[in-house]
Design a protein around this motif. Structure first.
Motif, PDB file in Angstrom:
ATOM      1  N   LEU A 254    -113.019  57.033 -59.740  1.00 45.73           N
ATOM      2  CA  LEU A 254    -112.280  56.439 -60.946  1.00 45.73           C
ATOM      3  C   LEU A 254    -110.780  57.042 -61.293  1.00 45.73           C
ATOM      4  O   LEU A 254    -110.656  58.011 -60.781  1.00 45.73           O
ATOM      5  N   ALA A 255    -110.064  55.850 -61.469  1.00 41.92           N
ATOM      6  CA  ALA A 255    -108.630  56.249 -61.733  1.00 41.92           C
ATOM      7  C   ALA A 255    -108.208  55.538 -63.238  1.00 41.92           C
ATOM      8  O   ALA A 255    -109.055  54.424 -63.549  1.00 41.92           O
ATOM      9  N   GLY A 256    -107.133  55.901 -63.651  1.00 43.69           N
ATOM     10  CA  GLY A 256    -106.710  55.314 -65.196  1.00 43.69           C
ATOM     11  C   GLY A 256    -105.733  54.144 -64.727  1.00 43.69           C
ATOM     12  O   GLY A 256    -105.084  54.002 -63.869  1.00 43.69           O
ATOM     13  N   HIS A 257    -105.273  53.464 -66.026  1.00 43.38           N
ATOM     14  CA  HIS A 257    -104.315  52.353 -65.800  1.00 43.38           C
ATOM     15  C   HIS A 257    -102.808  53.149 -65.774  1.00 43.38           C
ATOM     16  O   HIS A 257    -102.648  54.102 -65.980  1.00 43.38           O
ATOM     17  N   ARG A 258    -102.109  52.660 -64.752  1.00 47.03           N
ATOM     18  CA  ARG A 258    -100.834  53.286 -64.245  1.00 47.03           C
ATOM     19  C   ARG A 258    -100.874  54.680 -63.359  1.00 47.03           C
ATOM     20  O   ARG A 258     -99.920  55.119 -63.219  1.00 47.03           O
ATOM     21  N   GLU A 259    -102.280  55.084 -63.190  1.00 42.70           N
ATOM     22  CA  GLU A 259    -102.444  56.333 -62.432  1.00 42.70           C
ATOM     23  C   GLU A 259    -102.146  55.966 -60.852  1.00 42.70           C
ATOM     24  O   GLU A 259    -102.732  55.233 -60.441  1.00 42.70           O
ATOM     25  N   PRO A 260    -101.090  56.684 -60.411  1.00 46.73           N
ATOM     26  CA  PRO A 260    -100.886  56.409 -58.866  1.00 46.73           C
ATOM     27  C   PRO A 260    -102.156  56.621 -58.005  1.00 46.73           C
ATOM     28  O   PRO A 260    -103.109  57.734 -58.307  1.00 46.73           O
ATOM     29  N   VAL A 261    -102.413  55.845 -57.075  1.00 48.54           N
ATOM     30  CA  VAL A 261    -103.667  55.999 -56.054  1.00 48.54           C
ATOM     31  C   VAL A 261    -103.224  56.695 -54.701  1.00 48.54           C
ATOM     32  O   VAL A 261    -102.261  55.809 -54.263  1.00 48.54           O
ATOM     33  N   VAL A 262    -103.741  57.567 -54.398  1.00 54.75           N
ATOM     34  CA  VAL A 262    -103.167  57.911 -52.832  1.00 54.75           C
ATOM     35  C   VAL A 262    -103.756  56.845 -51.771  1.00 54.75           C
ATOM     36  O   VAL A 262    -104.993  57.030 -51.890  1.00 54.75           O
ATOM     37  N   ARG A 263    -102.703  56.598 -50.875  1.00 52.30           N
ATOM     38  CA  ARG A 263    -103.414  56.183 -49.689  1.00 52.30           C
ATOM     39  C   ARG A 263    -103.979  57.279 -48.787  1.00 52.30           C
ATOM     40  O   ARG A 263    -103.067  58.084 -48.345  1.00 52.30           O
ATOM     41  N   PRO A 264    -105.062  57.365 -48.259  1.00 54.59           N
ATOM     42  CA  PRO A 264    -105.450  58.277 -47.480  1.00 54.59           C
ATOM     43  C   PRO A 264    -104.760  58.229 -46.254  1.00 54.59           C
ATOM     44  O   PRO A 264    -104.390  57.552 -45.656  1.00 54.59           O
ATOM     45  N   ASP A 265    -104.496  59.681 -46.020  1.00 55.01           N
ATOM     46  CA  ASP A 265    -103.842  59.905 -44.504  1.00 55.01           C
ATOM     47  C   ASP A 265    -104.330  59.247 -43.497  1.00 55.01           C
ATOM     48  O   ASP A 265    -105.631  59.270 -43.202  1.00 55.01           O
ATOM     49  N   GLY A 266    -103.592  58.652 -42.768  1.00 53.34           N
ATOM     50  CA  GLY A 266    -103.859  57.718 -41.654  1.00 53.34           C
ATOM     51  C   GLY A 266    -104.328  56.342 -42.038  1.00 53.34           C
ATOM     52  O   GLY A 266    -104.746  55.601 -40.716  1.00 53.34           O
ATOM     53  N   VAL A 267    -104.660  55.992 -43.158  1.00 57.06           N
ATOM     54  CA  VAL A 267    -105.283  54.671 -43.442  1.00 57.06           C
ATOM     55  C   VAL A 267    -104.048  53.599 -43.516  1.00 57.06           C
ATOM     56  O   VAL A 267    -102.945  53.791 -44.032  1.00 57.06           O
ATOM     57  N   GLN A 268    -104.464  52.506 -42.644  1.00 61.76           N
ATOM     58  CA  GLN A 268    -103.377  51.432 -42.443  1.00 61.76           C
ATOM     59  C   GLN A 268    -103.907  50.042 -43.281  1.00 61.76           C
ATOM     60  O   GLN A 268    -103.133  49.270 -43.521  1.00 61.76           O
ATOM     61  N   GLN A 269    -105.338  50.048 -43.654  1.00 58.30           N
ATOM     62  CA  GLN A 269    -105.972  48.824 -44.234  1.00 58.30           C
ATOM     63  C   GLN A 269    -106.506  49.073 -45.527  1.00 58.30           C
ATOM     64  O   GLN A 269    -107.647  48.712 -45.828  1.00 58.30           O
ATOM     65  N   LEU A 270    -105.490  49.386 -46.322  1.00 63.84           N
ATOM     66  CA  LEU A 270    -106.068  49.663 -47.871  1.00 63.84           C
ATOM     67  C   LEU A 270    -105.968  48.355 -48.649  1.00 63.84           C
ATOM     68  O   LEU A 270    -104.870  47.896 -48.659  1.00 63.84           O
ATOM     69  N   ASP A 271    -107.096  47.943 -49.365  1.00 67.92           N
ATOM     70  CA  ASP A 271    -107.335  46.531 -49.679  1.00 67.92           C
ATOM     71  C   ASP A 271    -107.432  46.583 -51.222  1.00 67.92           C
ATOM     72  O   ASP A 271    -107.737  47.552 -51.718  1.00 67.92           O
ATOM     73  N   TRP A 272    -107.124  45.337 -51.895  1.00 68.51           N
ATOM     74  CA  TRP A 272    -107.503  45.210 -53.266  1.00 68.51           C
ATOM     75  C   TRP A 272    -108.492  44.371 -53.744  1.00 68.51           C
ATOM     76  O   TRP A 272    -108.820  43.506 -52.676  1.00 68.51           O
ATOM     77  N   GLU A 273    -109.229  44.495 -54.858  1.00 68.56           N
ATOM     78  CA  GLU A 273    -110.277  43.415 -55.415  1.00 68.56           C
ATOM     79  C   GLU A 273    -110.238  43.879 -56.743  1.00 68.56           C
ATOM     80  O   GLU A 273    -110.796  44.737 -57.448  1.00 68.56           O
ATOM     81  N   VAL A 274    -109.761  42.611 -57.438  1.00 68.04           N
ATOM     82  CA  VAL A 274    -109.871  42.792 -58.682  1.00 68.04           C
ATOM     83  C   VAL A 274    -111.277  42.243 -59.264  1.00 68.04           C
ATOM     84  O   VAL A 274    -112.097  41.531 -58.455  1.00 68.04           O
ATOM     85  N   GLU A 275    -111.675  42.914 -60.310  1.00 72.09           N
ATOM     86  CA  GLU A 275    -113.221  42.765 -60.713  1.00 72.09           C
ATOM     87  C   GLU A 275    -113.336  42.703 -62.312  1.00 72.09           C
ATOM     88  O   GLU A 275    -112.529  43.573 -62.931  1.00 72.09           O
ATOM     89  N   LEU A 276    -114.136  41.970 -62.981  1.00 69.13           N
ATOM     90  CA  LEU A 276    -114.619  42.087 -64.061  1.00 69.13           C
ATOM     91  C   LEU A 276    -115.723  43.336 -64.139  1.00 69.13           C
ATOM     92  O   LEU A 276    -116.545  43.207 -63.232  1.00 69.13           O
ATOM     93  N   ALA A 277    -115.469  44.041 -65.025  1.00 67.67           N
ATOM     94  CA  ALA A 277    -116.417  45.422 -65.139  1.00 67.67           C
ATOM     95  C   ALA A 277    -117.242  45.237 -66.548  1.00 67.67           C
ATOM     96  O   ALA A 277    -116.469  44.961 -67.412  1.00 67.67           O
ATOM     97  N   VAL A 278    -118.507  45.511 -66.277  1.00 69.60           N
ATOM     98  CA  VAL A 278    -119.389  45.410 -67.520  1.00 69.60           C
ATOM     99  C   VAL A 278    -119.780  46.838 -67.862  1.00 69.60           C
ATOM    100  O   VAL A 278    -120.114  47.651 -67.092  1.00 69.60           O
ATOM    101  N   VAL A 279    -119.842  47.177 -69.192  1.00 71.43           N
ATOM    102  CA  VAL A 279    -120.224  48.500 -69.741  1.00 71.43           C
ATOM    103  C   VAL A 279    -121.422  48.436 -70.603  1.00 71.43           C
ATOM    104  O   VAL A 279    -121.598  47.537 -71.300  1.00 71.43           O
ATOM    105  N   ILE A 280    -122.502  48.978 -69.879  1.00 71.39           N
ATOM    106  CA  ILE A 280    -123.860  49.023 -70.570  1.00 71.39           C
ATOM    107  C   ILE A 280    -123.917  50.143 -71.815  1.00 71.39           C
ATOM    108  O   ILE A 280    -123.313  51.159 -71.787  1.00 71.39           O
ATOM    109  N   GLY A 281    -124.524  49.377 -72.783  1.00 71.94           N
ATOM    110  CA  GLY A 281    -124.289  50.087 -74.186  1.00 71.94           C
ATOM    111  C   GLY A 281    -125.459  50.622 -74.740  1.00 71.94           C
ATOM    112  O   GLY A 281    -125.499  51.722 -75.584  1.00 71.94           O
ATOM    113  N   ARG A 282    -126.630  50.241 -73.971  1.00 70.27           N
ATOM    114  CA  ARG A 282    -128.060  50.768 -74.327  1.00 70.27           C
ATOM    115  C   ARG A 282    -129.048  51.136 -73.237  1.00 70.27           C
ATOM    116  O   ARG A 282    -128.621  50.377 -72.212  1.00 70.27           O
ATOM    117  N   GLU A 283    -130.001  51.650 -73.297  1.00 70.71           N
ATOM    118  CA  GLU A 283    -130.714  51.941 -72.262  1.00 70.71           C
ATOM    119  C   GLU A 283    -131.570  50.643 -71.988  1.00 70.71           C
ATOM    120  O   GLU A 283    -131.784  49.749 -72.855  1.00 70.71           O
TER     121      GLU A 283
END
Length: 333
Positions: free
Chosen positions: A150-179
């Motif tokens: 996990l990373a935070g808002h505006r936190e830079p994300v490192v592209r791993p060394d040698g990687v050429q195909q770093l892709d994006w995927e926007v998603e709606l995330a759900v947070v569970i509140g109880r068992e």
């Protein structure tokens, strides 16, 4: 500045033309996690400002101990939701409120027990992948991502060394509140604390392995440190009237790449919770990423480069900004 291999003419994707005209409303107030005096601190997030939750509680006359984390707040979520909404209603931007541009954000939920990720759960995304499978899925499919990704808002994300195909995927995330164990789809809303935005960055270079008979390699493709930005804040479920009808989209360097609506999910949020909870008991703080729509880098044939800036957004939940950095120094150069 080295700009993106993601640059392309959006008119090349007429399938995104209608959705790209959507306007995302201002985010509802929510609970963020910021770094304050060197410590992770829960804070009210509203209209471009943040207010430490302890101060919001003091102003609102909330008695008792203030949770040290967003996850702790889930134990009395109704109470803290009231504090969040009252603080925002009393006026944003005055004394004590910090401009979000001056604040370091951490993941909205920094320590979830488990992060579940739905695969191929948008009709438009499946269509653009040109799936030749004849079978119609009868249940969702998931993979897991470690919380260390996990990373935070505006936190830079490192592209791993040698990687050429770093892709994006926007998603709606759900947070569970109880068992939640063996919860029916009809009752699923009762176990949801809130929602936030995620960007499931994917290293396509490692999607397949030729030395093993089983593929894809979900762990190598999805689990690099920092490759799961989450935030900026958890918006209470009561503030989201219909999570199955929300615009979501993503830009790279200001150019539209994804634009869709959560109604294009194959399996609804409720159906995903039903499926997961019949296999394993969901815990407070679990996060469920519900799938990504059309417009990933793979479909464009273009990927991320150092200095690229992504903005993932979901209607009512806010904008999650991520810049791509390099291994050396994390400065993108």
């Amino acid at each position: 500045m080295n700009r993106s291999t993601a640059s392309a003419d959006p008119s090349d994707r007429p399938d995104l033309a209608v959705a790209s005209t959507a306007t995302v409303a201002t985010a509802c107030p929510g609970l963020a996690t910021i770094r304050l005096n060197g410590m992770p601190t829960p804070a009210v997030s509203a209209d471009g400002f943040v207010l430490p939750l302890a101060e919001a509680a003091r102003r609102g006359g909330a008695a008792g101990a203030v949770p040290a984390s967003s996850r702790e707040a889930l134990a009395e979520w109704d109470r803290w939701t009231s504090v969040i909404l009252r603080a925002a209603a009393d006026g944003v931007g005055g004394p004590g409120w910090l401009p979000e541009a001056e604040v370091e954000f951490l993941p909205a939920l920094a320590d979830p027990p488990t992060v579940y990720c739905a695969a191929a759960n948008y009709r438009d995304h499946v269509k653009e992948m040109r799936s030749t499978a004849d079978a119609v899925p009868t249940a969702p499919m998931f993979f897991l991502v470690p919380p260390a990704s996990l990373a935070g808002h505006r936190e830079p994300v490192v592209r791993p060394d040698g990687v050429q195909q770093l892709d994006w995927e926007v998603e709606l995330a759900v947070v569970i509140g109880r068992e939640a164990s063996s919860v029916s789809a009809a009752d699923a809303d009762a176990v949801i604390a809130g929602y936030t935005v995620a960007n499931d960055l994917s290293v396509r270079d490692f999607a397949r392995r030729s030395d093993y008979p089983f593929f894809p390699d979900w762990f190598s493709m999805k689990s690099y440190t920092g490759c799961m930005p989450l935030g900026p804040a958890i918006v209470p479920a009561d503030s989201v009237p219909d999570p199955m009808d929300l615009y979501l989209g993503l830009t790279v360097n200001g150019e539209k790449r994804q634009a869709s609506n959560t109604r294009n999910m194959i399996f609804s949020i409720a159906e995903q919770i039903e499926y997961l909870s019949r296999i394993v008991t969901l815990q407070p703080g679990d996060v469920i990423l519900t799938g990504t729509p059309a417009g990933t880098g793979r479909s464009w044939g273009r990927y991320l480069s150092p200095d690229d800036v992504m903005v993932a957004e979901v209607e009512g939940l806010g904008r999650l900004e991520t810049r791509v950095a390099t291994e050396a120094g994390g400065d993108g150069r």
